[in-house]
Design a protein around this motif. Sequence first.
Motif, PDB file in Angstrom:
ATOM      1  N   GLU A 465      20.860 -21.404   1.133  1.00 52.63           N
ATOM      2  CA  GLU A 465      20.257 -20.711   2.153  1.00 52.63           C
ATOM      3  C   GLU A 465      20.897 -19.737   3.155  1.00 52.63           C
ATOM      4  O   GLU A 465      21.901 -20.015   3.481  1.00 52.63           O
ATOM      5  CB  GLU A 465      19.502 -21.919   3.169  1.00 52.63           C
ATOM      6  N   GLN A 466      20.348 -18.472   3.178  1.00 51.69           N
ATOM      7  CA  GLN A 466      21.353 -17.681   3.879  1.00 51.69           C
ATOM      8  C   GLN A 466      20.949 -17.075   5.394  1.00 51.69           C
ATOM      9  O   GLN A 466      21.643 -16.971   6.182  1.00 51.69           O
ATOM     10  CB  GLN A 466      21.111 -16.191   3.117  1.00 51.69           C
ATOM     11  N   GLY A 467      19.757 -17.430   5.788  1.00 54.18           N
ATOM     12  CA  GLY A 467      19.369 -17.156   6.870  1.00 54.18           C
ATOM     13  C   GLY A 467      19.543 -17.924   8.122  1.00 54.18           C
ATOM     14  O   GLY A 467      20.298 -19.072   7.775  1.00 54.18           O
ATOM     15  N   ASP A 468      19.827 -17.691   9.329  1.00 52.99           N
ATOM     16  CA  ASP A 468      20.190 -18.120  10.510  1.00 52.99           C
ATOM     17  C   ASP A 468      18.957 -19.728  10.603  1.00 52.99           C
ATOM     18  O   ASP A 468      19.636 -20.549  11.204  1.00 52.99           O
ATOM     19  CB  ASP A 468      20.107 -17.512  11.680  1.00 52.99           C
ATOM     20  N   ALA A 469      17.874 -19.228  10.383  1.00 55.02           N
ATOM     21  CA  ALA A 469      16.811 -20.401  10.445  1.00 55.02           C
ATOM     22  C   ALA A 469      15.759 -20.125   9.366  1.00 55.02           C
ATOM     23  O   ALA A 469      15.687 -18.791   9.091  1.00 55.02           O
ATOM     24  CB  ALA A 469      16.586 -20.234  11.881  1.00 55.02           C
ATOM     25  N   LEU A 470      15.077 -20.937   9.047  1.00 52.44           N
ATOM     26  CA  LEU A 470      14.093 -20.778   7.884  1.00 52.44           C
ATOM     27  C   LEU A 470      12.823 -20.315   8.717  1.00 52.44           C
ATOM     28  O   LEU A 470      12.198 -20.973   9.669  1.00 52.44           O
ATOM     29  CB  LEU A 470      13.892 -22.090   7.582  1.00 52.44           C
ATOM     30  N   THR A 471      12.283 -18.993   8.365  1.00 53.59           N
ATOM     31  CA  THR A 471      11.035 -18.466   8.854  1.00 53.59           C
ATOM     32  C   THR A 471       9.900 -18.352   7.562  1.00 53.59           C
ATOM     33  O   THR A 471      10.538 -18.147   6.440  1.00 53.59           O
ATOM     34  CB  THR A 471      11.441 -17.362   9.642  1.00 53.59           C
ATOM     35  N   PHE A 472       8.719 -17.927   7.949  1.00 50.34           N
ATOM     36  CA  PHE A 472       7.872 -17.921   6.785  1.00 50.34           C
ATOM     37  C   PHE A 472       7.253 -16.708   6.550  1.00 50.34           C
ATOM     38  O   PHE A 472       6.353 -16.434   7.420  1.00 50.34           O
ATOM     39  CB  PHE A 472       6.832 -19.142   6.816  1.00 50.34           C
ATOM     40  N   GLU A 473       7.214 -15.943   5.341  1.00 52.95           N
ATOM     41  CA  GLU A 473       6.484 -14.839   5.243  1.00 52.95           C
ATOM     42  C   GLU A 473       5.541 -14.974   3.671  1.00 52.95           C
ATOM     43  O   GLU A 473       4.786 -14.142   3.342  1.00 52.95           O
ATOM     44  CB  GLU A 473       7.305 -13.659   4.947  1.00 52.95           C
ATOM     45  N   THR A 474       5.902 -16.232   3.154  1.00 52.91           N
ATOM     46  CA  THR A 474       5.320 -16.401   2.004  1.00 52.91           C
ATOM     47  C   THR A 474       5.440 -17.785   1.458  1.00 52.91           C
ATOM     48  O   THR A 474       5.866 -18.451   2.205  1.00 52.91           O
ATOM     49  CB  THR A 474       5.923 -15.385   0.797  1.00 52.91           C
ATOM     50  N   GLU A 475       4.930 -17.928   0.231  1.00 48.59           N
ATOM     51  CA  GLU A 475       5.148 -19.452  -0.224  1.00 48.59           C
ATOM     52  C   GLU A 475       6.278 -20.052  -0.268  1.00 48.59           C
ATOM     53  O   GLU A 475       7.290 -19.352  -0.533  1.00 48.59           O
ATOM     54  CB  GLU A 475       4.290 -19.512  -1.495  1.00 48.59           C
TER      55      GLU A 475
END
Length: 564
Positions: A465-475
């Motif tokens: 996982e790369q991001g600071d926090a997990l957000t959602f734009e797709t499945e």
Amino acid sequence: MAAFFVASRLWQEAETRIYLVKELDRRTGQGESAISVDDTLKVIECRLVFLSKISMLQKELDEAKKEGFVSKIPIETKGKDEKKKLLAVVGILTGFGRRHNRDAIRKAWMPTGTTLKKLEVEKGIIIRFVIGRSSNHGNNSDGDISNENKRTNDFLILNDHVEALEAQPVKTKLFFIDALQHWDAEFYVKVNDDIYLNIDALGAILSNHVNTPRAYIGCMKSGGVFSNPNDRWYEPEWWKFGDKKAYYRHASGEIFAVSRALAQFISINKSILRAYAHDDVSVGSWFIGLDVKHIDEGKFCCSSWSSGCSSNSSLLMHGSALANSKPPAAVRAGIPICFPQFGNRGSLEQHGFARNKIWEIDRNPPPLHHNDCDGKAFIDLLLKPSEEDMRVWPNRFEFRLRVLLTSDGTLKLISRVRNIGFKAFSFSIAYHTYFLVSDISEVRVEGLETLDYLDNLHHKQRFTEQGDALTFETEVDRVYISSPHMIGVFDHEKKRTFLIRKEGLPDAVVWNPWEKKAKAITDMADEEYRQTICVDGAAVERPITLKPGEEWTGRLELSALPSL
Ligand SMILES: O=P(O)(O)OC[C@H]1O[C@@H](O)[C@H](O)[C@@H](O)[C@@H]1O
């Protein structure tokens, strides 16, 4: 004695009068003074009275210092004013076995390294984990903390405090005293090491009260004193609370703030402040009789979805899911238990058979750990394999599940799986938790950053996982490996955070089907994927193995808090 005092006083007065008459004549060169001798004597009398009052006060002050009513250390004002006063010192009270909680907090909401320093400089907020010493100074526990602190530099170590569960009220007191000595701040905030805190919002709340004298801010409560020794909040001295056995107003213990003046009061009077069984009640008792401003801050009402912090908080129970499901069949809502297989990682049906079964009520479960008995509302369920189950999965087990709602609104699920057969078996498990959110695009999952995950959408390949926090734009359909004990699901629009705490469940599954898959799911309306997020406490990557007679326990705790 009294006669001697009066005589000597008269003699002094006569002597003073002669001296004064002579002195006045000399200075004015006149036979008569502009101020009469009587007036001058009154002034001197006054001065003498003042002097004796001062010396009496000095004596009283010394006595008071000895008794601990006032500080023995002169309050330094010089120099401090030159420095900018801090807004708050936040102390997270932690313990020796709580490393996972600390790591989870560092991942979820507490800045680390230079960002921690930046918070201090830019926002005037200091955050530290607060811990004492072990009873056996210098043992491994102390060493572990020192090493951790060398790396993180985020501890306030109370050298005079010996860690013990029952010593929490004393520890809270010492935190205020130590923090006050280290930092000059407007507020001192005590928090537990299992809550989620939005620092910006905390800063905003505290800033609103900077000019409130003697502010005591928290989720204010009173209510009955727990007089039954089996209660989690049992107060051995319940009889001190009068016939009605009701607590005075006090801030709930998860998080509360006291202004500098109150921290000073605690520091000065430390030796005579009484500690009850719990720190929140103790702190409330210290302020009885003082002119303290009790500020009931709903946003501090943590871990409670029942007490007004989030009136419509609930796990996801979509109308369509309930309308369409006919037991025994999986419901895509609530918390289906995936057992003994997760997903399609095995030969069994998707997510195993447990979620499709009618469980029986377990009227006589074996005793549980006392922490798992702290709710008045609970049910014990039992699942044993049917003949049909044994055909597809020939392992003899008993799966006991306690579902419990604690008095502070936390939902707990405690699973115990026991091997009652003659050979070892392995299983996977997930609490497939459906959370109701305002809109998936407003949601952020924290606590999973930098972790490795197996991506179900990419043949279970491993990624980081790369991001600071997990957000959602797709499945999204992932199994995060070795995740922390605490994960936060933030809903910006609802200003609500679901807090997931787990034990014995090393992994976390995150799933949202998104538009296309949602359309194919019969018990989910086409657009309901937008209000859905599944974050499951799970053991998937490494199945759990039980030898004959062995038992495994896994705990999941869910609470909804307002995101400040
Ligand atoms: O439709 P089901 O069987 O309830 O499963 C829903 C989802 O559950 C998730 O836990 C899985 O990772 C997904 O792959 C799956 O699609």
